[in-house]
Design a protein around this motif. Sequence first.
Motif, PDB file in Angstrom:
ATOM      1  N   GLN A 141     -28.053   9.343  29.180  1.00 40.73           N
ATOM      2  CA  GLN A 141     -29.182  10.074  29.158  1.00 40.73           C
ATOM      3  C   GLN A 141     -29.106  11.550  29.044  1.00 40.73           C
ATOM      4  N   ALA A 142     -28.128  12.159  29.968  1.00 43.17           N
ATOM      5  CA  ALA A 142     -27.926  13.426  30.188  1.00 43.17           C
ATOM      6  C   ALA A 142     -27.359  14.111  28.838  1.00 43.17           C
ATOM      7  N   ILE A 143     -26.626  13.470  28.268  1.00 38.20           N
ATOM      8  CA  ILE A 143     -25.852  14.188  27.281  1.00 38.20           C
ATOM      9  C   ILE A 143     -26.629  13.822  25.657  1.00 38.20           C
ATOM     10  N   PHE A 144     -27.840  12.788  25.991  1.00 41.27           N
ATOM     11  CA  PHE A 144     -28.371  12.504  24.674  1.00 41.27           C
ATOM     12  C   PHE A 144     -29.248  13.701  23.926  1.00 41.27           C
ATOM     13  N   GLY A 145     -29.073  13.957  22.679  1.00 42.39           N
ATOM     14  CA  GLY A 145     -29.923  14.962  22.049  1.00 42.39           C
ATOM     15  C   GLY A 145     -29.353  16.235  21.941  1.00 42.39           C
ATOM     16  N   ASN A 146     -27.964  16.287  22.400  1.00 44.77           N
ATOM     17  CA  ASN A 146     -27.147  17.755  22.250  1.00 44.77           C
ATOM     18  C   ASN A 146     -27.914  18.726  23.132  1.00 44.77           C
ATOM     19  N   PRO A 147     -28.008  18.641  24.229  1.00 48.46           N
ATOM     20  CA  PRO A 147     -28.550  19.656  25.137  1.00 48.46           C
ATOM     21  C   PRO A 147     -27.713  21.043  24.963  1.00 48.46           C
ATOM     22  N   ASP A 148     -28.417  22.277  25.327  1.00 50.47           N
ATOM     23  CA  ASP A 148     -27.713  23.436  25.286  1.00 50.47           C
ATOM     24  C   ASP A 148     -26.912  23.624  26.551  1.00 50.47           C
ATOM     25  N   ILE A 149     -27.838  23.160  27.653  1.00 49.67           N
ATOM     26  CA  ILE A 149     -27.153  23.446  28.996  1.00 49.67           C
ATOM     27  C   ILE A 149     -27.279  22.008  29.698  1.00 49.67           C
ATOM     28  N   LEU A 150     -26.027  21.720  30.376  1.00 52.39           N
ATOM     29  CA  LEU A 150     -25.662  20.478  30.910  1.00 52.39           C
ATOM     30  C   LEU A 150     -25.171  20.636  32.282  1.00 52.39           C
ATOM     31  N   LEU A 151     -26.138  19.781  33.295  1.00 51.94           N
ATOM     32  CA  LEU A 151     -25.856  20.097  34.805  1.00 51.94           C
ATOM     33  C   LEU A 151     -25.288  18.744  35.249  1.00 51.94           C
ATOM     34  N   LEU A 152     -24.079  18.705  35.664  1.00 44.69           N
ATOM     35  CA  LEU A 152     -23.449  17.339  36.151  1.00 44.69           C
ATOM     36  C   LEU A 152     -23.104  17.449  37.629  1.00 44.69           C
ATOM     37  N   ASP A 153     -23.612  16.591  38.386  1.00 42.03           N
ATOM     38  CA  ASP A 153     -23.241  16.638  39.797  1.00 42.03           C
ATOM     39  C   ASP A 153     -22.684  15.259  40.000  1.00 42.03           C
ATOM     40  N   GLU A 154     -21.145  15.540  40.298  1.00 44.41           N
ATOM     41  CA  GLU A 154     -20.272  14.523  40.232  1.00 44.41           C
ATOM     42  C   GLU A 154     -20.365  13.316  39.405  1.00 44.41           C
ATOM     43  N   PRO A 155     -20.033  13.639  38.042  1.00 43.12           N
ATOM     44  CA  PRO A 155     -20.551  12.790  36.985  1.00 43.12           C
ATOM     45  C   PRO A 155     -19.381  11.615  36.713  1.00 43.12           C
ATOM     46  N   THR A 156     -18.127  11.743  37.468  1.00 36.73           N
ATOM     47  CA  THR A 156     -17.213  10.970  37.415  1.00 36.73           C
ATOM     48  C   THR A 156     -17.138   9.467  38.172  1.00 36.73           C
ATOM     49  N   ASN A 157     -18.125   9.802  39.268  1.00 35.73           N
ATOM     50  CA  ASN A 157     -18.251   8.648  40.438  1.00 35.73           C
ATOM     51  C   ASN A 157     -18.669   7.479  39.662  1.00 35.73           C
ATOM     52  N   ASP A 158     -17.762   6.364  40.124  1.00 36.43           N
ATOM     53  CA  ASP A 158     -17.843   5.098  39.531  1.00 36.43           C
ATOM     54  C   ASP A 158     -17.596   4.743  38.039  1.00 36.43           C
ATOM     55  N   LEU A 159     -16.905   5.685  37.376  1.00 32.30           N
ATOM     56  CA  LEU A 159     -16.669   5.359  35.955  1.00 32.30           C
ATOM     57  C   LEU A 159     -15.477   4.779  35.814  1.00 32.30           C
ATOM     58  N   ASP A 160     -15.368   3.798  34.853  1.00 34.80           N
ATOM     59  CA  ASP A 160     -13.940   3.269  34.489  1.00 34.80           C
ATOM     60  C   ASP A 160     -13.279   4.277  33.645  1.00 34.80           C
ATOM     61  N   VAL A 161     -11.854   3.949  33.586  1.00 36.44           N
ATOM     62  CA  VAL A 161     -11.182   4.971  33.065  1.00 36.44           C
ATOM     63  C   VAL A 161     -11.559   5.136  31.469  1.00 36.44           C
ATOM     64  N   ASN A 162     -11.905   4.263  30.921  1.00 36.40           N
ATOM     65  CA  ASN A 162     -12.417   4.332  29.296  1.00 36.40           C
ATOM     66  C   ASN A 162     -13.700   5.136  29.314  1.00 36.40           C
ATOM     67  N   THR A 163     -14.480   5.230  30.110  1.00 36.54           N
ATOM     68  CA  THR A 163     -15.723   5.940  29.969  1.00 36.54           C
ATOM     69  C   THR A 163     -15.623   7.389  30.458  1.00 36.54           C
ATOM     70  N   LEU A 164     -14.515   7.416  31.454  1.00 31.46           N
ATOM     71  CA  LEU A 164     -14.185   8.826  32.184  1.00 31.46           C
ATOM     72  C   LEU A 164     -13.396   9.544  30.855  1.00 31.46           C
ATOM     73  N   ARG A 165     -12.518   8.799  30.146  1.00 31.78           N
ATOM     74  CA  ARG A 165     -11.917   9.361  28.896  1.00 31.78           C
ATOM     75  C   ARG A 165     -12.830  10.125  27.984  1.00 31.78           C
ATOM     76  N   ALA A 166     -13.883   9.131  27.561  1.00 31.21           N
ATOM     77  CA  ALA A 166     -14.855   9.579  26.570  1.00 31.21           C
ATOM     78  C   ALA A 166     -15.900  10.585  27.290  1.00 31.21           C
ATOM     79  N   LEU A 167     -16.070  10.865  28.463  1.00 32.43           N
ATOM     80  CA  LEU A 167     -16.699  11.863  29.201  1.00 32.43           C
ATOM     81  C   LEU A 167     -15.982  13.126  28.573  1.00 32.43           C
ATOM     82  N   GLU A 168     -14.582  13.186  29.131  1.00 30.95           N
ATOM     83  CA  GLU A 168     -13.629  14.227  29.077  1.00 30.95           C
ATOM     84  C   GLU A 168     -13.714  14.639  27.530  1.00 30.95           C
ATOM     85  N   GLU A 169     -13.723  13.922  26.724  1.00 37.45           N
ATOM     86  CA  GLU A 169     -13.634  14.405  25.265  1.00 37.45           C
ATOM     87  C   GLU A 169     -14.886  14.851  24.852  1.00 37.45           C
TER      88      GLU A 169
END
Length: 267
Positions: A141-169
């Motif tokens: 939801q946070a990254i949907f629609g290509n926002p200009d400014i993105l605020l992420l508080d502890e975005p890696t909590n409870d993420l599996d490895v594949n999702t974490l890599r997708a977030l990093e990329e």
Amino acid sequence: ESFGLLGPNGAGKSTFMKILAGDIEPNKGQVSILPGLRMSVLKQNHFEFDEFTVLDTVMMGNKRLYNIMKEKDAIYAKPDFSEEDGNKADELEAEFGEMNGWNAESDAATLLTNVGIPVESHYKIMKDLTGKDKVKILLTQAIFGNPDILLLDEPTNDLDVNTLRALEEGLENFAGCAVIISHDRWFLDRVCTHILAFEGDSSVYWFEGGYSEYEENRKKRLGNVEPKRPRYKKLTVLFKSPRQLAGAFLCVVYSWAFRFYPSRKRK
């Protein structure tokens, strides 16, 4: 550009993020965003969207787009559709098209699939999903629609490895400004171009570079002393040069400020 916020628990990182998001009013000053820029925030309340479908929850990341969709549906559902309704619908359709609204659902579905939410879950109600899946959906939801400014508080909590890599990329290729709080130092090293460190005694230090580079700099300046939870007083920011004022955001908290500016995709 991505800015990592560092500091011990209680230093004010999450409060600062809430001020940027507009959830808390600063004691002094104001948050200013350039006209036309859209800010998106990773939601922390995993139950906020329990009565909505997964797809709707993701598309709510772009509030204006989602509201247009619902307003159009309500107008077209009127049994006594009037000429005035038709004119309003035409206006909404034009704005909807400019926002690439016709691809909104397919774009949301693609993002969900990329973080491991299968197609058969896209029309489920949020309350029927697991906590870990809700984390993935709220991140989408946070990254949907290509926002200009993105605020992420502890975005890696409870993420599996594949999702974490997708977030990093995704953050490495993000063309806007991301402000991130995370205790995952490896993650910060991968995605951050700047560090804003709450170092104690209510002082905040600006550093251009990743987490490992900042740590080397901090040890040269302060030795091996770890930052402690500060006493509450006016914050001060230490800038090494006027060039550091040209960062991606401005927020006055107590007696100091930053301002948002659009940024270019990192090479």
